[in-house]
Motif scaffolding. Structure first.
Motif, PDB file in Angstrom:
ATOM      1  N   SER A  35      53.881 -17.937  63.147  1.00 25.71           N
ATOM      2  CA  SER A  35      54.259 -19.285  63.558  1.00 25.71           C
ATOM      3  C   SER A  35      55.784 -19.386  63.608  1.00 25.71           C
ATOM      4  CB  SER A  35      53.710 -20.313  62.561  1.00 25.71           C
ATOM      5  OG  SER A  35      54.488 -20.309  61.380  1.00 25.71           O
ATOM      6  N   PRO A  36      56.314 -20.459  64.187  1.00 28.80           N
ATOM      7  CA  PRO A  36      57.761 -20.681  64.116  1.00 28.80           C
ATOM      8  C   PRO A  36      58.215 -20.921  62.666  1.00 28.80           C
ATOM      9  CG  PRO A  36      56.808 -21.983  65.887  1.00 28.80           C
ATOM     10  CD  PRO A  36      55.663 -21.406  65.095  1.00 28.80           C
ATOM     11  N   ASP A  37      57.273 -21.248  61.788  1.00 27.80           N
ATOM     12  CA  ASP A  37      57.567 -21.435  60.360  1.00 27.80           C
ATOM     13  C   ASP A  37      57.268 -20.109  59.653  1.00 27.80           C
ATOM     14  OD1 ASP A  37      58.100 -24.290  60.711  1.00 27.80           O
ATOM     15  OD2 ASP A  37      55.929 -24.509  60.960  1.00 27.80           O
ATOM     16  N   THR A  38      56.619 -20.168  58.494  1.00 28.77           N
ATOM     17  CA  THR A  38      56.290 -18.928  57.783  1.00 28.77           C
ATOM     18  C   THR A  38      54.801 -18.583  57.859  1.00 28.77           C
ATOM     19  OG1 THR A  38      55.939 -20.024  55.653  1.00 28.77           O
ATOM     20  CG2 THR A  38      58.191 -19.281  56.157  1.00 28.77           C
ATOM     21  N   ALA A  39      53.991 -19.471  58.385  1.00 26.75           N
ATOM     22  CA  ALA A  39      52.550 -19.218  58.478  1.00 26.75           C
ATOM     23  C   ALA A  39      52.278 -18.060  59.435  1.00 26.75           C
ATOM     24  CB  ALA A  39      51.829 -20.474  58.956  1.00 26.75           C
ATOM     25  N   PHE A  40      51.223 -17.301  59.118  1.00 28.40           N
ATOM     26  CA  PHE A  40      50.857 -16.206  60.014  1.00 28.40           C
ATOM     27  C   PHE A  40      49.383 -15.862  59.868  1.00 28.40           C
ATOM     28  CE2 PHE A  40      51.898 -14.067  56.064  1.00 28.40           C
ATOM     29  CZ  PHE A  40      50.939 -13.078  55.964  1.00 28.40           C
ATOM     30  N   LEU A  41      48.890 -15.157  60.883  1.00 33.54           N
ATOM     31  CA  LEU A  41      47.567 -14.563  60.866  1.00 33.54           C
ATOM     32  C   LEU A  41      47.748 -13.088  61.175  1.00 33.54           C
ATOM     33  CD1 LEU A  41      44.227 -15.640  62.275  1.00 33.54           C
ATOM     34  CD2 LEU A  41      45.228 -13.583  63.240  1.00 33.54           C
ATOM     35  N   MET A  42      47.050 -12.245  60.430  1.00 36.24           N
ATOM     36  CA  MET A  42      47.060 -10.812  60.679  1.00 36.24           C
ATOM     37  C   MET A  42      45.611 -10.367  60.843  1.00 36.24           C
ATOM     38  SD  MET A  42      48.396  -7.715  58.259  1.00 36.24           S
ATOM     39  CE  MET A  42      47.041  -7.921  57.111  1.00 36.24           C
ATOM     40  N   LEU A  43      45.346  -9.577  61.873  1.00 35.28           N
ATOM     41  CA  LEU A  43      44.020  -9.037  62.103  1.00 35.28           C
ATOM     42  C   LEU A  43      44.155  -7.526  62.222  1.00 35.28           C
ATOM     43  CD1 LEU A  43      41.248 -10.356  64.368  1.00 35.28           C
ATOM     44  CD2 LEU A  43      41.904  -7.964  64.552  1.00 35.28           C
ATOM     45  N   CYS A  44      43.363  -6.805  61.433  1.00 36.18           N
ATOM     46  CA  CYS A  44      43.371  -5.332  61.444  1.00 36.18           C
ATOM     47  C   CYS A  44      41.996  -4.844  61.875  1.00 36.18           C
ATOM     48  CB  CYS A  44      43.650  -4.768  60.056  1.00 36.18           C
ATOM     49  SG  CYS A  44      45.198  -5.297  59.351  1.00 36.18           S
ATOM     50  N   LEU A  45      41.983  -3.853  62.737  1.00 38.29           N
ATOM     51  CA  LEU A  45      40.753  -3.169  63.111  1.00 38.29           C
ATOM     52  C   LEU A  45      40.812  -1.761  62.535  1.00 38.29           C
ATOM     53  CD1 LEU A  45      38.082  -3.041  64.713  1.00 38.29           C
ATOM     54  CD2 LEU A  45      39.427  -2.050  66.587  1.00 38.29           C
ATOM     55  N   ARG A  46      39.860  -1.449  61.672  1.00 36.40           N
ATOM     56  CA  ARG A  46      39.772  -0.111  61.051  1.00 36.40           C
ATOM     57  C   ARG A  46      38.617   0.626  61.717  1.00 36.40           C
ATOM     58  NH1 ARG A  46      41.493   0.676  55.632  1.00 36.40           N
ATOM     59  NH2 ARG A  46      40.534   2.718  56.024  1.00 36.40           N
ATOM     60  N   GLU A  47      38.950   1.546  62.610  1.00 35.62           N
ATOM     61  CA  GLU A  47      37.937   2.290  63.346  1.00 35.62           C
ATOM     62  C   GLU A  47      37.219   3.318  62.481  1.00 35.62           C
ATOM     63  OE1 GLU A  47      40.466   3.647  66.494  1.00 35.62           O
ATOM     64  OE2 GLU A  47      40.162   1.803  67.652  1.00 35.62           O
ATOM     65  N   ASP A  48      37.754   3.621  61.294  1.00 38.28           N
ATOM     66  CA  ASP A  48      37.105   4.571  60.384  1.00 38.28           C
ATOM     67  C   ASP A  48      35.982   3.922  59.571  1.00 38.28           C
ATOM     68  OD1 ASP A  48      39.036   3.063  59.034  1.00 38.28           O
ATOM     69  OD2 ASP A  48      39.626   4.706  57.717  1.00 38.28           O
ATOM     70  N   MET A  49      35.743   2.636  59.774  1.00 38.24           N
ATOM     71  CA  MET A  49      34.596   1.899  59.245  1.00 38.24           C
ATOM     72  C   MET A  49      34.446   1.875  57.724  1.00 38.24           C
ATOM     73  SD  MET A  49      32.987   0.590  61.923  1.00 38.24           S
ATOM     74  CE  MET A  49      31.255   0.337  61.671  1.00 38.24           C
ATOM     75  N   PRO A  50      35.514   1.597  56.964  1.00 32.80           N
ATOM     76  CA  PRO A  50      35.289   1.405  55.528  1.00 32.80           C
ATOM     77  C   PRO A  50      34.429   0.156  55.327  1.00 32.80           C
ATOM     78  CG  PRO A  50      37.485   0.679  56.132  1.00 32.80           C
ATOM     79  CD  PRO A  50      36.892   1.320  57.361  1.00 32.80           C
TER      80      PRO A  50
END
Length: 142
Positions: A35-50
């Motif tokens: 965001s323009p502030d400090t808020a955020f979203l992070m999305l990770c894709l782990r193809e090794d399927m833990p």
């Protein structure tokens, strides 16, 4: 206006004034929306399927290394139509209360982790935006 992220069958909408950055890594990739502030979203894709539990627990352990006094509650709900496990987390940083939630679930492309975070000064403004981004998340099965 609304922008859209779309890669490897994973899509979500986010405000166009938020900055998106993608990084590939050995296990898959990570995209973050700031965001323009400090808020955020992070999305990770782990193809090794833990396992979803392992991914969620690793995210919590990593946060706990930085913020040893954080409080966390286990959570199970739904994200992108999938059962998702994770934590609702609260911690202090720079004299501000920060709220964070993590959710992990399986997709046919890999294990997905979503993490959202904001501080108490921007909660009213950015929490609904983060929730809307999560609500817009779609994952195609192959």
């Amino acid at each position: 206006m609304v922008a859209e992220f779309d890669s490897a069958g994973i899509r979500f909408k986010y405000p166009e004034n938020w900055h998106l950055e993608r990084e590939d890594n050995e296990a898959g990739w990570t995209v973050s929306v700031q965001s323009p502030d400090t808020a955020f979203l992070m999305l990770c894709l782990r193809e090794d399927m833990p396992s979803s539990d392992e991914v969620a627990d690793t995210a919590l352990a990593t946060l706990r290394e930085e913020y040893p006094d954080l409080e966390a509650d286990h959570s199970v709900d739904s994200l992108a139509g999938q059962a998702a496990v994770g934590h609702d987390i609260r911690f202090f940083s720079f004299d501000l209360t920060n709220t964070c939630w993590t959710r992990s679930f399986y997709s046919s492309r890999g294990t997905v982790l979503v993490m959202c975070q904001f501080n108490d000064l921007e909660a009213e403004k950015n929490e609904p935006v983060l929730r809307a981004i999560c609500a817009s998340l779609e994952v195609e099965d192959v």
